[in-house]
Design a protein around this motif. Structure first.
Motif, PDB file in Angstrom:
ATOM      1  N   VAL A  19       0.745  -1.228   0.030  1.00 49.80           N
ATOM      2  CA  VAL A  19      -0.011   0.146   0.032  1.00 49.80           C
ATOM      3  C   VAL A  19       0.933   1.160   0.187  1.00 49.80           C
ATOM      4  CG1 VAL A  19      -1.683   1.400   1.196  1.00 49.80           C
ATOM      5  CG2 VAL A  19      -1.797  -1.218   1.284  1.00 49.80           C
ATOM      6  N   LEU A  20       2.004   0.964   0.578  1.00 51.52           N
ATOM      7  CA  LEU A  20       2.999   2.222   0.756  1.00 51.52           C
ATOM      8  C   LEU A  20       4.262   1.939   0.242  1.00 51.52           C
ATOM      9  CD1 LEU A  20       2.147   4.067   4.065  1.00 51.52           C
ATOM     10  CD2 LEU A  20       2.099   4.995   1.886  1.00 51.52           C
ATOM     11  N   LEU A  25       6.597   4.887   4.349  1.00 53.53           N
ATOM     12  CA  LEU A  25       6.348   4.094   5.535  1.00 53.53           C
ATOM     13  C   LEU A  25       7.293   4.355   6.722  1.00 53.53           C
ATOM     14  CD1 LEU A  25       4.351   2.416   7.135  1.00 53.53           C
ATOM     15  CD2 LEU A  25       5.515   0.512   6.266  1.00 53.53           C
ATOM     16  N   ALA A  32       6.263  10.156  13.063  1.00 49.74           N
ATOM     17  CA  ALA A  32       5.390  10.105  14.312  1.00 49.74           C
ATOM     18  C   ALA A  32       6.127  10.101  15.524  1.00 49.74           C
ATOM     19  CB  ALA A  32       4.640   8.503  14.131  1.00 49.74           C
ATOM     20  N   VAL A  35       6.728  13.946  16.166  1.00 47.32           N
ATOM     21  CA  VAL A  35       5.487  14.385  16.650  1.00 47.32           C
ATOM     22  C   VAL A  35       5.503  14.369  18.300  1.00 47.32           C
ATOM     23  CG1 VAL A  35       3.024  14.412  16.656  1.00 47.32           C
ATOM     24  CG2 VAL A  35       4.266  14.443  14.350  1.00 47.32           C
ATOM     25  N   MET A  36       5.773  13.077  18.622  1.00 50.86           N
ATOM     26  CA  MET A  36       5.593  12.909  20.025  1.00 50.86           C
ATOM     27  C   MET A  36       6.770  13.716  20.744  1.00 50.86           C
ATOM     28  SD  MET A  36       2.927  11.297  20.578  1.00 50.86           S
ATOM     29  CE  MET A  36       3.228  11.496  22.274  1.00 50.86           C
ATOM     30  N   SER A  39       5.756  17.231  20.939  1.00 46.29           N
ATOM     31  CA  SER A  39       4.655  17.127  21.803  1.00 46.29           C
ATOM     32  C   SER A  39       5.112  17.090  23.467  1.00 46.29           C
ATOM     33  CB  SER A  39       3.463  16.085  21.621  1.00 46.29           C
ATOM     34  OG  SER A  39       3.117  16.132  20.379  1.00 46.29           O
ATOM     35  N   GLY A  40       6.136  16.358  23.564  1.00 45.33           N
ATOM     36  CA  GLY A  40       6.638  16.500  25.066  1.00 45.33           C
ATOM     37  C   GLY A  40       7.155  17.695  25.181  1.00 45.33           C
ATOM     38  N   SER A  43       4.759  20.401  25.805  1.00 51.10           N
ATOM     39  CA  SER A  43       3.999  20.278  27.084  1.00 51.10           C
ATOM     40  C   SER A  43       5.019  20.690  28.197  1.00 51.10           C
ATOM     41  CB  SER A  43       3.625  18.778  27.317  1.00 51.10           C
ATOM     42  OG  SER A  43       2.841  18.201  26.288  1.00 51.10           O
ATOM     43  N   VAL A  46       4.490  24.400  28.162  1.00 54.03           N
ATOM     44  CA  VAL A  46       3.412  24.988  28.592  1.00 54.03           C
ATOM     45  C   VAL A  46       3.489  24.969  30.200  1.00 54.03           C
ATOM     46  CG1 VAL A  46       0.891  24.366  28.662  1.00 54.03           C
ATOM     47  CG2 VAL A  46       2.188  24.533  26.608  1.00 54.03           C
ATOM     48  N   ILE A  47       3.756  23.771  30.720  1.00 52.09           N
ATOM     49  CA  ILE A  47       3.889  23.611  32.137  1.00 52.09           C
ATOM     50  C   ILE A  47       4.763  24.529  32.880  1.00 52.09           C
ATOM     51  CG2 ILE A  47       4.156  22.007  34.215  1.00 52.09           C
ATOM     52  CD1 ILE A  47       2.848  19.864  32.430  1.00 52.09           C
ATOM     53  N   SER A  50       3.318  27.888  32.900  1.00 51.66           N
ATOM     54  CA  SER A  50       2.161  28.210  33.788  1.00 51.66           C
ATOM     55  C   SER A  50       2.665  28.135  35.411  1.00 51.66           C
ATOM     56  CB  SER A  50       1.185  27.065  33.701  1.00 51.66           C
ATOM     57  OG  SER A  50       1.511  25.772  34.109  1.00 51.66           O
ATOM     58  N   ASN A  51       3.855  27.871  35.507  1.00 48.75           N
ATOM     59  CA  ASN A  51       4.378  27.776  36.768  1.00 48.75           C
ATOM     60  C   ASN A  51       5.243  28.862  37.220  1.00 48.75           C
ATOM     61  OD1 ASN A  51       4.440  26.111  39.014  1.00 48.75           O
ATOM     62  ND2 ASN A  51       6.164  24.709  38.405  1.00 48.75           N
TER      63      ASN A  51
ATOM     64  N   LEU B  32      -1.032  26.696  42.325  1.00 51.52           N
ATOM     65  CA  LEU B  32      -1.239  27.342  41.198  1.00 51.52           C
ATOM     66  C   LEU B  32      -2.348  26.580  40.375  1.00 51.52           C
ATOM     67  CD1 LEU B  32       1.899  28.995  39.928  1.00 51.52           C
ATOM     68  CD2 LEU B  32       0.172  30.205  41.266  1.00 51.52           C
ATOM     69  N   GLU B  34      -3.581  27.763  37.651  1.00 50.12           N
ATOM     70  CA  GLU B  34      -3.187  27.471  35.986  1.00 50.12           C
ATOM     71  C   GLU B  34      -2.278  26.376  35.912  1.00 50.12           C
ATOM     72  OE1 GLU B  34      -1.053  30.861  33.015  1.00 50.12           O
ATOM     73  OE2 GLU B  34      -1.342  31.390  34.951  1.00 50.12           O
ATOM     74  N   ASN B  35      -1.480  26.325  36.698  1.00 51.34           N
ATOM     75  CA  ASN B  35      -0.579  25.068  36.745  1.00 51.34           C
ATOM     76  C   ASN B  35      -1.130  23.732  36.587  1.00 51.34           C
ATOM     77  OD1 ASN B  35       2.311  23.535  38.407  1.00 51.34           O
ATOM     78  ND2 ASN B  35       2.407  24.035  36.533  1.00 51.34           N
ATOM     79  N   ALA B  38      -2.715  23.564  33.313  1.00 52.71           N
ATOM     80  CA  ALA B  38      -1.854  23.165  32.131  1.00 52.71           C
ATOM     81  C   ALA B  38      -1.469  21.663  32.226  1.00 52.71           C
ATOM     82  CB  ALA B  38      -0.807  23.776  32.319  1.00 52.71           C
ATOM     83  N   THR B  42      -2.148  19.010  29.079  1.00 50.34           N
ATOM     84  CA  THR B  42      -1.021  18.437  28.293  1.00 50.34           C
ATOM     85  C   THR B  42      -1.207  17.003  28.343  1.00 50.34           C
ATOM     86  OG1 THR B  42       0.467  18.891  30.488  1.00 50.34           O
ATOM     87  CG2 THR B  42       0.658  20.492  28.685  1.00 50.34           C
ATOM     88  N   PHE B  45      -3.683  15.871  26.051  1.00 50.95           N
ATOM     89  CA  PHE B  45      -3.012  16.456  24.596  1.00 50.95           C
ATOM     90  C   PHE B  45      -2.095  15.140  24.305  1.00 50.95           C
ATOM     91  CE2 PHE B  45       0.818  18.274  22.332  1.00 50.95           C
ATOM     92  CZ  PHE B  45       0.266  18.223  21.176  1.00 50.95           C
ATOM     93  N   LEU B  46      -1.148  14.617  25.145  1.00 47.22           N
ATOM     94  CA  LEU B  46      -0.151  13.831  24.953  1.00 47.22           C
ATOM     95  C   LEU B  46      -0.736  12.350  24.765  1.00 47.22           C
ATOM     96  CD1 LEU B  46       2.995  14.851  27.211  1.00 47.22           C
ATOM     97  CD2 LEU B  46       2.867  14.606  24.855  1.00 47.22           C
ATOM     98  N   VAL B  49      -2.701  12.485  21.115  1.00 44.50           N
ATOM     99  CA  VAL B  49      -1.859  12.570  19.877  1.00 44.50           C
ATOM    100  C   VAL B  49      -1.425  11.384  19.138  1.00 44.50           C
ATOM    101  CG1 VAL B  49       0.508  13.428  19.115  1.00 44.50           C
ATOM    102  CG2 VAL B  49      -1.061  15.017  19.944  1.00 44.50           C
ATOM    103  N   MET B  53      -2.934   9.662  15.757  1.00 49.86           N
ATOM    104  CA  MET B  53      -1.762   9.347  14.619  1.00 49.86           C
ATOM    105  C   MET B  53      -1.909   7.916  14.401  1.00 49.86           C
ATOM    106  SD  MET B  53       1.778  11.218  15.293  1.00 49.86           S
ATOM    107  CE  MET B  53       1.945  10.541  16.718  1.00 49.86           C
TER     108      MET B  53
END
Lengths: 196, 69
Positions: A19-20, A25, A32, A35-36, A39-40, A43, A46-47, A50-51, B32, B34-35, B38, B42, B45-46, B49, B53
């Motif tokens: 197929v591929l 592939l 993939a 992407v992980m 993403s890590g 993340s 983001v944490i 926020s901290n 917090l 907000e923390n 978050a 996440t 999200f993790l 994802v 996929m």
């Protein structure tokens, strides 16, 4: 020997088409994992953001060049669009392929150079990997992406070389495109998270 | 065999109790709001994802294999 309804002799398995292609592939599996990985990183950022007790960006840190990087983001996105049209031209067999691929490479190169200049300016303003949480996260996230852009740039150069020699086929062109689309696609997310 | 089963059970219980005492995740113990939010975002999200996929790839593969040549 008796035949089945399709005219094949019994006992002989039909040849199955993949197929591929293997290269595609393999690249999809690699992307993939990438992407992980990103993403890590996002993340964690983001944490971490926020901290931050004093708000974000932390006070006393240089301001990230939002407008200039927006322009650079547009250049990278344009590079992805140029590659898409290069693929279309390649499929149709039109001579535009080379020009469009070269445009894509040039825009990718411009992105790297622009970002390099941005880093030099930021380091001059005192934002380094060890200057604080902002600097640490900034160089980790943006630097990791820049490394991927450089690798993608080299892959596209190799693709262009093969195209120039006339021995480029879809099996080699598709994986290169997948990687570059990933590099282009992940950048707006990083820009939104880190700069805005 | 019985000893092994008992050992595994004790180890698992120790991990469960130990985790509560250790507060290994800094976000879990953060005051917090907000923390904490978050951390939840996440985590979602993790989790989603890789599922998206793999799910997307399996869906695409199914579509490809069902199409007549």
């Amino acid at each position: 020997m008796p035949d089945d309804t399709l005219g094949r002799p019994f006992g002989v398995p039909a040849r199955r088409e993949p197929v591929l292609p293997n290269g595609v592939l393999g690249m999809l599996i690699f992307v993939a994992t990438e992407v992980m990985f990103f993403s890590g990183l996002i993340s964690a950022f983001v944490i971490g953001k926020s901290n931050a007790l004093g708000g974000w960006p932390p006070p006393g840190q240089p301001r990230l060049p939002v407008e200039e990087t927006a322009f650079n983001t547009a250049a990278l996105l344009a590079s992805g669009v140029a590659l898409y049209f290069a693929n279309r031209a390649f499929k149709n067999g039109t001579p535009n392929t080379k020009r469009l691929l070269l445009l894509s490479i040039a825009l990718g190169g411009f992105f790297v150079l622009f970002q390099g200049a941005e880093w030099v300016a930021l380091i001059g303003e005192g934002l380094t990997l060890t200057s604080g949480q902002l600097g640490g996260f900034f160089y980790l996230l943006v630097g990791t992406h820049a490394l991927h852009v450089v690798v993608g740039f080299i892959i596209l150069l190799y693709t262009y070389r093969r195209l120039s020699r006339g021995d480029l086929d879809g099996f080699a062109f598709w994986p290169a495109q997948i990687f570059w689309y990933f590099v282009v696609g992940v950048w707006p997310i990083l820009y939104w998270q880190v700069y805005l | 065999m019985r000893l092994l089963r008992v050992g595994v059970t004790v180890a698992m219980l120790a991990v469960v109790w130990g985790a509560e005492l250790a507060y290994a995740c800094p976000a879990c113990a953060s005051p917090l709001e907000e923390n904490r939010q978050a951390f939840v975002d996440t985590t979602v999200f993790l989790t989603l994802v890789p599922l998206a996929m793999m799910g997307g790839f399996v869906w695409w593969l199914r579509r490809q294999t069902r199409q007549p040549h």
